[in-house]
Design a protein around this motif. Structure first.
Motif: not given
Ligand SMILES: [Zn+2]
Length: 413
Positions: A222-230, A170-174, A130-137, A204-207
């Motif tokens: 997931p990243i665009p959703i996290v961005t919009a939620a943030a 949730i980890d990704l948001v953090k 559950n370590w939030p590393l993305t394919m992009g990174s 943001t986690i709630q959103v």
């Protein structure tokens, strides 16, 4: 027996097989002289029949790692260190690499793919913890093309028969919000835009959870959703002065990229929030729109479950509707409605007024839904006669041949 050997040193015939550095050797039991040194045979039987055994077939070679594999292992370790992963991850990733490189599928792939394989091993390890590393990174670090990485990753999963949990949002948001420059220690942001990190992450986690419950996350990056939620969370925490700030301005302030699908995700989130806001009578009076809805986010999130139930026909009803045709005794929609979402004392609306809670791709299908195959097409057997005239229309006429060769001649000169 002609095969009977004698020790050249002491003449003893007590020759035994002894494993010496994982390689079976013939050793004199009396003086310890190694008879087979330099002779690459694996067993006593091989020795007796004087069969030449190739070096690669002997045990020593198989245990030795090729330079390429050693280099790969080194790369896996380097990558883990660069990403500051716990040391436990490093060993897991290396183990995956050793497993994968042994497979015939990966042994002969290009160096580029072997480099990507390094990334796959680290990526899988992170996902499993559950370590939030993305394919992009990963792609960024390896200078790898995303398509090639994704292709290699899928075959890697298939080869090793790995089951990988989805990215923990949730980890990704953090981690994603950790890189934002909106927190008190950053000087470049005007003070009215500075936000407490803990508060922003929590909101943001709630959103994001709301987005997940309303089918905005499944199948999306997931990243665009996290961005919009943030962005929404940030607006809602101090609406004064922030409601006029657009998503792109917000991203610029935070020093983060604006991923192209983020505005679309924001629009979808706005729709959901407005739909939920219309269920709260005091918000209905205020006539909230998508510009002001963030102001009431706290209210909406507080009653999230109830509002979702009352604003939408939930999954149960949708499921029931489709099953209803075949069910022996379908219940009246009204019955379902009251038993599914029991709100004491409140007048229930008819279920048909409420939109169903569905993924956006089903609500606004871009493509026409696949037409059902017509009955006439199904009845074709493949044994029907084929007329000459039907075939002839696929052949060139003499005039067409002439025109074509002329055109080719023109192209040649
Ligand atoms: Zn001897």
């Amino acid at each position: 027996m002609s095969g009977q050997r004698k020790c050249p040193d002491c003449g003893s015939s007590e020759i035994v097989e002894d494993s010496h550095y994982a390689q079976n050797q013939l050793v004199c039991a009396d003086c310890g002289f190694i008879l087979t040194e330099g002779l690459l045979t694996t067993t006593y039987t091989d020795e007796e029949h004087l069969q030449a055994v190739t070096y690669s077939r002997s045990t020593g070679q198989n245990e030795q790692l090729s330079r390429c594999v050693l280099r790969g292992i080194g790369r896996v370790r380097d990558l883990c260190k660069v990403l500051h992963l716990p040391s436990l991850f490093e060993d897991t990733a290396v183990a995956y690499y050793q497993q994968a490189i042994k497979r015939p599928f990966f042994r002969l792939v290009s160096l580029e793919k072997k480099e990507i394989l390094v990334g796959c091993c680290v990526f899988v390890t992170c996902r499993q913890h559950n370590w939030p590393l993305t394919m992009g990174s990963i792609c960024l670090l390896l200078y790898a093309e995303k398509e090639l990485f994704a292709k290699t990753y899928l075959s890697f999963l298939k080869e090793l028969e790995l089951d990988v949990p989805a990215l923990s949002l949730i980890d990704l948001v953090k981690t994603h919000l950790g890189s934002f420059k909106l927190f008190p220690n950053s000087s470049s942001v005007p003070s009215k835009f500075v936000e407490d990190k803990e508060k922003l992450v929590a909101r943001t986690i709630q959103v994001v959870e709301l987005a997940s419950e309303t089918w905005l996350v499944t199948g999306r990056h997931p990243i665009p959703i996290v961005t919009a939620a943030a962005y929404l969370a940030w607006q809602s925490l101090c609406p004064a002065g922030r409601l006029t700030c657009t998503l792109s301005q917000f991203c610029k302030l935070a020093g983060t990229d604006l991923p192209p699908p983020a505005p679309q995700r924001l629009k979808e989130l706005h729709n959901i929030l407005l739909r939920m806001a219309s269920e709260l009578s005091w918000l209905r009076v205020l006539k909230v729109n998508k510009k002001s809805v963030a102001k009431h986010m706290a209210d909406i999130l507080q009653h999230r479950r109830l509002l979702l139930q009352t604003a939408f026909r939930t999954g149960d009803f949708v499921g029931d509707d489709s099953v209803g045709d075949s069910a022996a005794a379908p219940l009246q929609p009204g019955d379902r409605d009251t038993e599914g979402t029991s709100l004491p004392g409140e007048k229930r609306k008819c279920s048909s007024e409420r939109p169903p809670l569905l993924p956006p791709c089903l609500l606004n299908p871009r493509k026409k839904l696949r037409a059902t195959v017509s009955c006439s097409e199904l009845s074709v057997t493949g044994d029907e006669p084929i007329l000459d005239s039907e075939i002839e229309q696929y052949l060139r006429t003499p005039e067409e041949k002439e025109t074509f060769s002329k055109a080719q001649a023109c192209l040649r000169c």
